[in-house]
Design an enzyme around this catalytic site. Structure first.
Site, PDB file in Angstrom:
ATOM      1  N   LYS A 202       0.870  -1.177   0.000  1.00  0.00           N
ATOM      2  CA  LYS A 202       0.000   0.000   0.000  1.00  0.00           C
ATOM      3  C   LYS A 202       0.904   1.224   0.000  1.00  0.00           C
ATOM      4  CE  LYS A 202      -3.659   2.265   2.721  1.00  0.00           C
ATOM      5  NZ  LYS A 202      -4.094   2.531   4.110  1.00  0.00           N
ATOM      6  N   HIS A 221      -6.092   1.973  14.595  1.00  0.00           N
ATOM      7  CA  HIS A 221      -6.455   0.627  14.130  1.00  0.00           C
ATOM      8  C   HIS A 221      -5.302  -0.331  14.407  1.00  0.00           C
ATOM      9  CE1 HIS A 221      -3.880   2.041  10.897  1.00  0.00           C
ATOM     10  NE2 HIS A 221      -3.773   0.793  10.461  1.00  0.00           N
ATOM     11  N   ASP A 223      -3.541  -3.714  12.352  1.00  0.00           N
ATOM     12  CA  ASP A 223      -3.536  -4.232  10.979  1.00  0.00           C
ATOM     13  C   ASP A 223      -4.151  -5.624  10.945  1.00  0.00           C
ATOM     14  OD1 ASP A 223      -2.280  -1.931  10.187  1.00  0.00           O
ATOM     15  OD2 ASP A 223      -0.285  -2.821   9.988  1.00  0.00           O
ATOM     16  N   HIS A 277      -2.275   1.699  16.294  1.00  0.00           N
ATOM     17  CA  HIS A 277      -1.499   2.843  15.797  1.00  0.00           C
ATOM     18  C   HIS A 277      -2.373   3.754  14.949  1.00  0.00           C
ATOM     19  CE1 HIS A 277      -1.293  -0.351  12.793  1.00  0.00           C
ATOM     20  NE2 HIS A 277      -1.010   0.548  11.872  1.00  0.00           N
TER      21      HIS A 277
END
Length: 335
Positions: A202, A221, A223, A277
């Site tokens: 990404k 969030h 991962d 994070h």
């Protein structure tokens, strides 16, 4: 075309010194209010070329239990390979808007691959200050080149070379993390999909923001990957939630930032922690980052390792088909 891109909104906002209301976070999330500025411990930095394997295993296991994140240096990816990857990504985001839209994620697509702005359902219709490009870079059988920019012409070579070096880093991390759990070195990689593990790159593009005190580039969030391996540019912005505080990650040139993701937390039955994070944005400069998410194939089932559960330590997570896990996570459905 998906609503207006953040890059376009950013260029319009600067004349007004304001940002649209949907980018203003609630007070409990605003970085100006919630970032901790006192003395804090630093995210662990680990030499991946440590000649003492026992020491390396101990340091990585400790960081994965206590932090869920660490930075690695001496990882074996040449700095010019990283520089070419970053230069190609930066050039893509500097193209005219209509050229980037050629790679837009198709409306209603089941994949996250492609160019876009919105990724997951956001409560109260809020938005993050970021545009992105997603595409797989490994294994070759999973790559869909329709999402790989043809401009700049260096883009494909830069990404393929990076993927080749990244594989060696990935194998070393999986082995070390396995040994840190007291299981054999091959166990975590096999339990994550083995040679079929997909490397999803990404590129995050966070344009300058007139009100960085109010906005976030990416909201808090964890991962959904097994591991995420990220290279940032030199504009700080990554923050980690530790000891009930949001703290800044220090930028270390040429280091890779390793995030423990949800699947490793599940496989380790909660021994390793997926890191919570978020990303802040900058008033003057564009921040960019290149995470590679290591993901099991969609139909692959992930659950706690049988070696780590027993009568005295029951499974804390349900085994789940990975694509179902993704669907629930992106749509905010309890797992």
């Amino acid at each position: 075309m998906e609503l207006q891109r953040v890059q376009a909104i950013a260029s319009l906002s600067f004349s007004k010194e304001t940002i649209p209301a949907e980018f203003i976070r609630p007070e409990k999330e605003q970085p100006a209010i919630t970032t901790y500025h006192g003395p804090v411990p630093e995210i662990p930095t680990i030499d991946l070329n440590d000649p003492c394997e026992e020491n390396l295993v101990r340091l990585i296991a400790k960081a994965s239990r206590e932090w869920g994140i660490f930075q690695v240096v001496n990882h074996g990816i040449p700095s010019d390979v990283i520089r070419k990857l970053q230069a190609a990504g930066k050039e893509f985001f500097e193209l005219p808007q209509e050229e980037k839209e050629v790679y837009a994620k198709p409306p209603g697509a089941q994949t996250v691959e492609g160019y876009g702005s919105k990724l997951q359902k956001e409560v109260e219709g809020k938005k993050a200050w970021v545009d992105h490009l997603f595409h797989k870079i490994w294994p070759p059988s999973s790559i869909n080149y329709q999402y790989w920019p043809k401009n700049p012409p260096s883009y494909r070579d830069a990404n393929e070379e990076y993927a080749k070096y990244m594989k060696e880093v990935v194998d070393k991390l999986f082995k070390t993390l396995s040994l840190g759990l007291g299981v054999e070195g091959h166990v975590l990689k096999e339990a994550s999909g083995g040679e079929d593990i997909e490397y999803m790159l990404k590129i995050n593009y966070y344009p300058p923001c007139p009100r960085p005190d109010l906005a976030l580039g990416v909201v808090p969030h964890t991962d959904l990957s097994t591991i995420t391996i990220l290279v940032p540019n030199d504009v700080p912005g990554l923050q980690v939630f530790k000891d009930d505080r949001w703290i800044d990650a220090k930028y270390i040139p040429n280091a890779l930032i390793v995030h423990i993701g949800d699947q490793i937390e599940i496989l380790s039955n909660g021994v390793y922690k997926a890191v919570l994070h978020r990303t802040t944005v900058n008033k003057e400069k564009t921040r960019m980052s290149w995470p590679v998410f290591l993901e099991p194939p969609g139909e692959f089932v992930v659950g706690p390792l049988p070696q780590l559960v027993g009568e005295d330590n029951p499974p804390k997570y349900k085994a789940k088909i990975f694509k179902d896990y993704i669907y629930c996570k992106l749509n905010k459905i309890p797992q």
